[in-house]
Design a protein around this motif. Structure first.
Motif, PDB file in Angstrom:
ATOM      1  N   MET A   1      -3.953   0.103  -6.913  1.00  0.00           N
ATOM      2  CA  MET A   1      -3.318  -1.200  -6.723  1.00  0.00           C
ATOM      3  C   MET A   1      -1.800  -1.036  -6.722  1.00  0.00           C
ATOM      4  N   LYS A   2      -1.136  -1.666  -5.737  1.00  0.00           N
ATOM      5  CA  LYS A   2       0.331  -1.690  -5.725  1.00  0.00           C
ATOM      6  C   LYS A   2       0.760  -2.973  -6.412  1.00  0.00           C
ATOM      7  N   ILE A   3       1.461  -2.856  -7.526  1.00  0.00           N
ATOM      8  CA  ILE A   3       1.844  -4.059  -8.280  1.00  0.00           C
ATOM      9  C   ILE A   3       3.341  -4.110  -8.535  1.00  0.00           C
ATOM     10  N   VAL A   4       3.920  -5.297  -8.296  1.00  0.00           N
ATOM     11  CA  VAL A   4       5.321  -5.533  -8.647  1.00  0.00           C
ATOM     12  C   VAL A   4       5.340  -6.288  -9.966  1.00  0.00           C
ATOM     13  N   VAL A   5       6.134  -5.816 -10.918  1.00  0.00           N
ATOM     14  CA  VAL A   5       6.331  -6.544 -12.166  1.00  0.00           C
ATOM     15  C   VAL A   5       7.813  -6.907 -12.241  1.00  0.00           C
ATOM     16  N   ALA A   6       8.084  -8.201 -12.356  1.00  0.00           N
ATOM     17  CA  ALA A   6       9.476  -8.639 -12.476  1.00  0.00           C
ATOM     18  C   ALA A   6       9.711  -9.188 -13.872  1.00  0.00           C
ATOM     19  N   ILE A   7      10.877  -8.854 -14.418  1.00  0.00           N
ATOM     20  CA  ILE A   7      11.252  -9.323 -15.757  1.00  0.00           C
ATOM     21  C   ILE A   7      12.479 -10.211 -15.600  1.00  0.00           C
ATOM     22  N   THR A   8      12.337 -11.490 -15.935  1.00  0.00           N
ATOM     23  CA  THR A   8      13.473 -12.407 -15.757  1.00  0.00           C
ATOM     24  C   THR A   8      14.136 -12.709 -17.100  1.00  0.00           C
ATOM     25  N   GLY A  66       2.736  -4.332   1.794  1.00  0.00           N
ATOM     26  CA  GLY A  66       1.346  -4.335   1.315  1.00  0.00           C
ATOM     27  C   GLY A  66       1.184  -4.337  -0.188  1.00  0.00           C
ATOM     28  N   ILE A  67       2.005  -5.120  -0.866  1.00  0.00           N
ATOM     29  CA  ILE A  67       1.826  -5.300  -2.320  1.00  0.00           C
ATOM     30  C   ILE A  67       0.525  -6.066  -2.564  1.00  0.00           C
ATOM     31  N   ASP A  68      -0.247  -5.647  -3.581  1.00  0.00           N
ATOM     32  CA  ASP A  68      -1.494  -6.341  -3.908  1.00  0.00           C
ATOM     33  C   ASP A  68      -1.287  -7.490  -4.890  1.00  0.00           C
ATOM     34  N   SER A  97       7.781 -15.250  -3.145  1.00  0.00           N
ATOM     35  CA  SER A  97       7.531 -16.076  -1.959  1.00  0.00           C
ATOM     36  C   SER A  97       6.706 -15.303  -0.926  1.00  0.00           C
ATOM     37  N   VAL A  98       6.903 -13.988  -0.868  1.00  0.00           N
ATOM     38  CA  VAL A  98       6.091 -13.156   0.040  1.00  0.00           C
ATOM     39  C   VAL A  98       4.641 -13.150  -0.432  1.00  0.00           C
ATOM     40  N   ALA A  99       4.440 -13.036  -1.749  1.00  0.00           N
ATOM     41  CA  ALA A  99       3.060 -13.038  -2.280  1.00  0.00           C
ATOM     42  C   ALA A  99       2.354 -14.333  -1.892  1.00  0.00           C
ATOM     43  N   ILE A 100       3.075 -15.455  -1.989  1.00  0.00           N
ATOM     44  CA  ILE A 100       2.453 -16.748  -1.644  1.00  0.00           C
ATOM     45  C   ILE A 100       2.140 -16.806  -0.146  1.00  0.00           C
ATOM     46  N   LYS A 101       3.105 -16.392   0.675  1.00  0.00           N
ATOM     47  CA  LYS A 101       2.842 -16.499   2.125  1.00  0.00           C
ATOM     48  C   LYS A 101       1.777 -15.525   2.603  1.00  0.00           C
ATOM     49  N   GLU A 102       1.647 -14.395   1.927  1.00  0.00           N
ATOM     50  CA  GLU A 102       0.655 -13.397   2.332  1.00  0.00           C
ATOM     51  C   GLU A 102      -0.701 -13.611   1.636  1.00  0.00           C
ATOM     52  N   GLY A 103      -0.776 -14.623   0.779  1.00  0.00           N
ATOM     53  CA  GLY A 103      -2.033 -14.897   0.070  1.00  0.00           C
ATOM     54  C   GLY A 103      -2.395 -13.830  -0.950  1.00  0.00           C
ATOM     55  N   LYS A 104      -1.377 -13.210  -1.553  1.00  0.00           N
ATOM     56  CA  LYS A 104      -1.618 -12.170  -2.563  1.00  0.00           C
ATOM     57  C   LYS A 104      -1.567 -12.776  -3.977  1.00  0.00           C
ATOM     58  N   THR A 105      -2.099 -12.028  -4.925  1.00  0.00           N
ATOM     59  CA  THR A 105      -2.138 -12.512  -6.306  1.00  0.00           C
ATOM     60  C   THR A 105      -0.728 -12.607  -6.885  1.00  0.00           C
ATOM     61  N   LYS A 125       2.245 -27.579  -9.329  1.00  0.00           N
ATOM     62  CA  LYS A 125       2.386 -27.377  -7.879  1.00  0.00           C
ATOM     63  C   LYS A 125       1.960 -25.964  -7.484  1.00  0.00           C
ATOM     64  N   LEU A 126       2.458 -24.982  -8.246  1.00  0.00           N
ATOM     65  CA  LEU A 126       2.127 -23.585  -7.914  1.00  0.00           C
ATOM     66  C   LEU A 126       0.661 -23.278  -8.211  1.00  0.00           C
ATOM     67  N   SER A 127       0.146 -23.837  -9.298  1.00  0.00           N
ATOM     68  CA  SER A 127      -1.259 -23.607  -9.645  1.00  0.00           C
ATOM     69  C   SER A 127      -2.158 -24.092  -8.507  1.00  0.00           C
ATOM     70  N   ARG A 128      -1.803 -25.233  -7.936  1.00  0.00           N
ATOM     71  CA  ARG A 128      -2.606 -25.787  -6.820  1.00  0.00           C
ATOM     72  C   ARG A 128      -2.541 -24.905  -5.576  1.00  0.00           C
ATOM     73  N   LEU A 129      -1.506 -24.061  -5.516  1.00  0.00           N
ATOM     74  CA  LEU A 129      -1.397 -23.118  -4.384  1.00  0.00           C
ATOM     75  C   LEU A 129      -2.115 -21.806  -4.688  1.00  0.00           C
ATOM     76  N   GLY A 130      -2.711 -21.721  -5.878  1.00  0.00           N
ATOM     77  CA  GLY A 130      -3.452 -20.503  -6.231  1.00  0.00           C
ATOM     78  C   GLY A 130      -2.678 -19.530  -7.087  1.00  0.00           C
ATOM     79  N   VAL A 131      -1.456 -19.914  -7.482  1.00  0.00           N
ATOM     80  CA  VAL A 131      -0.668 -19.036  -8.356  1.00  0.00           C
ATOM     81  C   VAL A 131      -1.259 -19.114  -9.776  1.00  0.00           C
ATOM     82  N   ILE A 132      -1.365 -17.969 -10.430  1.00  0.00           N
ATOM     83  CA  ILE A 132      -1.900 -17.942 -11.795  1.00  0.00           C
ATOM     84  C   ILE A 132      -0.766 -18.266 -12.763  1.00  0.00           C
ATOM     85  N   ILE A 133      -0.911 -19.368 -13.479  1.00  0.00           N
ATOM     86  CA  ILE A 133       0.099 -19.762 -14.469  1.00  0.00           C
ATOM     87  C   ILE A 133      -0.458 -19.388 -15.829  1.00  0.00           C
TER      88      ILE A 133
END
Ligand SMILES: Cc1cc2nc3c(=O)[nH]c(=O)nc-3n(C[C@H](O)[C@H](O)[C@H](O)COP(=O)(O)O)c2cc1C
Length: 183
Positions: A1-8, A66-68, A97-105, A125-133
């Motif tokens: 799995m290719k995974i991006v982890v961001a720390i804000t 191709g991030i998963d 935003s790329v994850a959302i447009k590409e339908g990725k987790t 709003k994001l949860s309804r788009l399939g984003v895991i909150i």
């Protein structure tokens, strides 16, 4: 799995760092950090590719890479708001935003207490788009006896949701548990 982890820039960067440390070796890990030198120091010796938030031209910013999955841990309410509005002004918000447009987790771990109505609306709003909150919420049914165990419980729940097999916490077993059923 290719995974991006961001720390804000929210409280709890330790959780993001620990999440990265516990990822299985089978994961190819790309890490985006804000300008904190402290985080960079902790991560530079790990088997991860490190990016600054300003590096918006990086390969991981492109849908073709191709991030998963993308996990933002912790996710500030600032970054949450930007993602909810479609703003992509740094590498973290662009990757989201790329994850959302590409339908990725996409998993966000917003950390704030209490949450404002604005943050709650953004999460809905994001949860309804399939984003895991998935905020870093404490759980006691695994009977944690240390901070490390509590953090492993939260990270295990995130791994579960990302489809990453793990044994990081004691799973609920109603036959073995001595916790009352009505808790
Ligand atoms: C000491 C400190 C702690 C902070 N903790 C949080 C927090 O827990 N959650 C949050 O949403 N924002 C928190 N903030 C505010 C964010 O750092 C701020 O909104 C920042 O602009 C976020 O930028 P980023 O989203 O690009 O990382 C904190 C700020 C400071 C200075």
């Amino acid at each position: 799995m290719k995974i991006v982890v961001a720390i804000t820039g929210a409280s709890g960067i330790e959780l993001g760092v620990k999440f990265i440390e516990l990822l299985p070796k089978s994961c190819e890990v790309f890490v985006v950090v804000s300008d904190s030198a402290k985080i960079v120091q902790k991560l530079e010796k790990k088997r991860v590719k490190l990016y600054q938030n300003s590096e918006i031209g990086s390969s991981i910013a492109s849908g073709s890479f191709g991030i998963d999955a993308v996990a933002i841990i912790p996710c500030s309410t600032n970054t949450l708001a930007k993602i909810a509005c479609g703003v992509a002004d740094n590498l973290t918000t662009r990757v989201a935003s790329v994850a959302i447009k590409e339908g990725k987790t996409l998993l966000l771990a917003p950390r704030e207490i209490p949450f404002s109505p604005i943050a709650l609306e953004n999460m809905l709003k994001l949860s309804r788009l399939g984003v895991i909150i998935a905020p870093p919420t404490l759980g006691y049914y695994s009977n944690p006896s240390s901070l490390d165990e509590m953090e492993r419980f939260i990270i295990g729940k995130w791994f579960d949701r990302l489809g990453i097999e793990n044994n990081l916490y004691k799973r609920w077993d109603d036959e073995k548990s001595d916790i009352s059923r009505d808790i």
